[in-house]
Scaffold this motif. Sequence first.
Motif, short mmCIF file in Angstrom:
data_model
loop_
_atom_site.label_atom_id
_atom_site.label_comp_id
_atom_site.label_asym_id
_atom_site.label_seq_id
_atom_site.Cartn_x
_atom_site.Cartn_y
_atom_site.Cartn_z
N GLN A 94 -29.60 -25.11 56.52
CA GLN A 94 -30.22 -24.80 55.24
C GLN A 94 -29.18 -24.23 54.29
N GLN B 181 -32.80 -28.15 53.03
CA GLN B 181 -32.61 -28.01 54.47
C GLN B 181 -32.82 -29.34 55.16
N GLU C 294 -28.48 -21.74 51.70
CA GLU C 294 -29.08 -20.51 51.20
C GLU C 294 -28.74 -20.27 49.74
N GLU C 295 -27.63 -20.84 49.28
CA GLU C 295 -27.23 -20.89 47.87
C GLU C 295 -26.76 -22.31 47.61
N VAL D 183 -24.04 -18.04 59.61
CA VAL D 183 -24.08 -18.19 58.15
C VAL D 183 -22.64 -18.27 57.66
N ARG E 196 -26.40 -21.87 56.03
CA ARG E 196 -26.78 -21.47 57.39
C ARG E 196 -26.83 -22.69 58.29
#
Length: 117
Positions: free
Chosen positions: A100, A50, A102-103, A81, A72
């Motif tokens: 960030q 992030q 997320e994956e 997202v 995100r």
Amino acid sequence: MADNWYTGNAADDGQAHRGWILGHFIEPADGVRATSAVEVKWGTHPAGQQRDAWYTDEQRTTMLLLISGRFRLDLSVGSVVLERQGDYVVWGPGIDHSWQAEEDSVVVTVRWPSILS
């Protein structure tokens, strides 16, 4: 041979500038990739990575395009997202942001114009 064209690899070429492959920070000796019109970044982000702090006082317009993964983006006006290949968001000057992965994610960022910030 003309000196106003270039071929390369975004991941390789971006290593010297945190992923940025076009923009004002590219040396004029590097040819056509040096421009004040636009900035383009190839971003590869592992899950959980992030931005350390909010980016504020933005003076450019930005587009973030998801190539793969789940990413995100938090804006001072809301959050989104990106989860389907091709999802994107565009925001203008004055909107703060953070993000960030997320994956594991690959994104392309385009900002214009290319100015010192």
